[in-house]
Scaffold this active site. Structure first.
Site, PDB file in Angstrom:
ATOM      1  N   HIS A  24       0.848  -1.204   0.000  1.00  0.00           N
ATOM      2  CA  HIS A  24       0.000   0.000   0.000  1.00  0.00           C
ATOM      3  C   HIS A  24       0.886   1.259   0.000  1.00  0.00           C
ATOM      4  O   HIS A  24       0.874   2.039   0.958  1.00  0.00           O
ATOM      5  CB  HIS A  24      -0.863  -0.059   1.259  1.00  0.00           C
ATOM      6  CG  HIS A  24      -2.017   0.884   1.301  1.00  0.00           C
ATOM      7  ND1 HIS A  24      -1.908   2.227   1.041  1.00  0.00           N
ATOM      8  CD2 HIS A  24      -3.324   0.669   1.589  1.00  0.00           C
ATOM      9  CE1 HIS A  24      -3.096   2.787   1.183  1.00  0.00           C
ATOM     10  NE2 HIS A  24      -3.963   1.869   1.520  1.00  0.00           N
ATOM     11  N   GLU A  30      -0.751   1.120  -5.521  1.00  0.00           N
ATOM     12  CA  GLU A  30      -0.480  -0.085  -4.734  1.00  0.00           C
ATOM     13  C   GLU A  30      -0.397  -1.316  -5.628  1.00  0.00           C
ATOM     14  O   GLU A  30      -1.387  -1.695  -6.261  1.00  0.00           O
ATOM     15  CB  GLU A  30      -1.611  -0.273  -3.711  1.00  0.00           C
ATOM     16  CG  GLU A  30      -1.913   0.990  -2.920  1.00  0.00           C
ATOM     17  CD  GLU A  30      -3.217   0.885  -2.138  1.00  0.00           C
ATOM     18  OE1 GLU A  30      -3.582  -0.222  -1.715  1.00  0.00           O
ATOM     19  OE2 GLU A  30      -3.871   1.925  -1.943  1.00  0.00           O
TER      20      GLU A  30
HETATM   21  C1  BG6 Z   1      -6.975   1.861  -0.014  1.00  0.00           C
HETATM   22  C2  BG6 Z   1      -8.401   1.414  -0.193  1.00  0.00           C
HETATM   23  O1  BG6 Z   1      -6.137   0.853  -0.464  1.00  0.00           O
HETATM   24  O2  BG6 Z   1      -6.726   2.110   1.359  1.00  0.00           O
HETATM   25  C3  BG6 Z   1      -9.336   2.464   0.376  1.00  0.00           C
HETATM   26  O3  BG6 Z   1      -8.667   1.190  -1.568  1.00  0.00           O
HETATM   27  C4  BG6 Z   1      -8.987   2.750   1.825  1.00  0.00           C
HETATM   28  O4  BG6 Z   1     -10.684   2.043   0.248  1.00  0.00           O
HETATM   29  C5  BG6 Z   1      -7.518   3.125   1.914  1.00  0.00           C
HETATM   30  O5  BG6 Z   1      -9.785   3.811   2.305  1.00  0.00           O
HETATM   31  C6  BG6 Z   1      -7.031   3.407   3.331  1.00  0.00           C
HETATM   32  O6  BG6 Z   1      -7.319   2.355   4.167  1.00  0.00           O
HETATM   33  P1  BG6 Z   1      -6.975   2.425   5.702  1.00  0.00           P
HETATM   34  O7  BG6 Z   1      -7.548   1.165   6.292  1.00  0.00           O
HETATM   35  O8  BG6 Z   1      -5.470   2.447   5.821  1.00  0.00           O
HETATM   36  O9  BG6 Z   1      -7.600   3.678   6.237  1.00  0.00           O
END
Ligand code: BG6
Length: 314
Positions: free
Chosen positions: A167, A271
């Site tokens: 991510h 990502e």
């Molecule tokens: C992204 C998702 O990868 O991560 C989103 O596609 C999400 O939907 C974002 O809001 C952040 O996620 P988190 O759990 O780290 O707040």
């Protein structure tokens, strides 16, 4: 050469006293927290930070660190019954002192091997035994490589399936001046529209509102062009067919406690992921997923994805 440059791998304390590993090579550096197996910094030889970490990031378990490179495993986002993005990003990983042989062409001395195995508690959430080995390498040219090896170590004969993402939060000067090349004309699932499937138009992707899309079966190479910085990030990926593009924009930014109100202007998540088709492993089988990040100087013109042009412009 200074002393600090000679130390390629150093274990020290980071925010909130959490253990972190610092990798160094010829002026460039990277930092990896054992909490989450989470890369929180990647700097080039000029000391410029290339990853975004929120000024409001909370370095305190069980909250995942907002920014850097969280590891999403065994579930991407809310695509399944587990907590969003799974649990690997908020578990304590260990340093793997004796990893199995690692096929690599890199001569780098700046790398660290981490390992995550499920605890008794984890087995209640996801009843599968696994070994997740992560190698983070800072290459001699300042490139950042992450390789994940996930093995099914179930002894009851059960297969398991999972989805996965690196991510990565890239630091950009101004999101409205950024474009992404390599995802044109591809199909994507739109998380903002009930995961409905659409087809992207033919132009490079630009940003003027919230985006949360899973591009399917993408090329192995994607570029993020930062016009203002005259810098292009190049993402190369292997074993990870999909690519998620996320920017929360202003409303969602304000709703997140660990994210500054205006910080969406200075980040973009692209990502490398395996989401559409989950990965299935039989006992004893291992999966490998790799992402390699590099930067090249760029001008605001297309064609950066042509390898010859990328090489010529570096
Ligand atoms: C992204 C998702 O990868 O991560 C989103 O596609 C999400 O939907 C974002 O809001 C952040 O996620 P988190 O759990 O780290 O707040």
């Amino acid at each position: 050469m200074s002393n600090s440059e000679r130390v390629h791998v150093e274990l020290c304390k980071g925010a909130s006293g959490l253990d972190k590993v610092v990798l160094r090579d010829r002026g460039s550096s990277a930092e990896v927290y054992l909490y989450g197996g989470h890369v929180t910094s990647w700097k080039n030889e000029h000391g410029e930070e290339l990853l975004f970490v929120s000024s409001k990031a909370i370095f305190k378990p069980p909250k995942a660190i907002r920014g850097g490179i969280p590891i999403c495993f065994p579930q991407f986002s809310n695509h399944g019954p587990l907590e969003p993005h799974g649990f690997a990003r908020n578990r304590f990983w260990s340093i793997d002192i004796d990893p199995p042989p690692f096929p690599t062409q890199s001569s780098s001395k700046a790398f660290i091997d981490l390992i995550l195995k499920p605890s008794e508690e984890d087995l209640k959430i996801w009843p599968h035994s696994f070994e997740f080995r992560l190698r983070v390498t800072l290459g001699p040219g300042g490139d950042l490589m992450l390789t994940s090896r996930i093995r099914n170590t179930n002894t009851d004969g059960k297969v398991f399936t999972f989805t996965f993402a690196y991510h990565t939060y890239f630091s950009v000067s101004d999101i409205s001046e950024v474009r992404v090349e390599g995802l044109e004309t591809l199909d994507y699932l739109d998380n903002l529209q009930n995961k409905e499937r659409f087809t992207e138009q033919g132009d490079a992707i630009t940003f003027e509102s919230e985006v949360d899309k899973i591009y399917l079966r993408t090329p192995t190479k994607i570029a993020i062009l930062d016009h203002e910085k005259k810098r292009t990030f190049v993402i190369r990926k292997d074993g990870l067919p999909d690519a998620v593009v996320w920017n929360p924009w202003d409303k969602k930014a304000k709703a997140m406690a660990d994210f500054g109100d205006d910080e969406h202007k200075h980040m973009l998540c692209v990502e490398a992921a395996a989401v559409e088709k989950s990965i299935t492993l039989k006992p004893g089988e291992e999966w490998r997923g790799r992402q390699e990040l590099s930067t090249v100087p760029s001008s605001y013109c297309s064609g950066q994805l042509d390898p010859q042009r990328v090489l010529q412009s570096s």
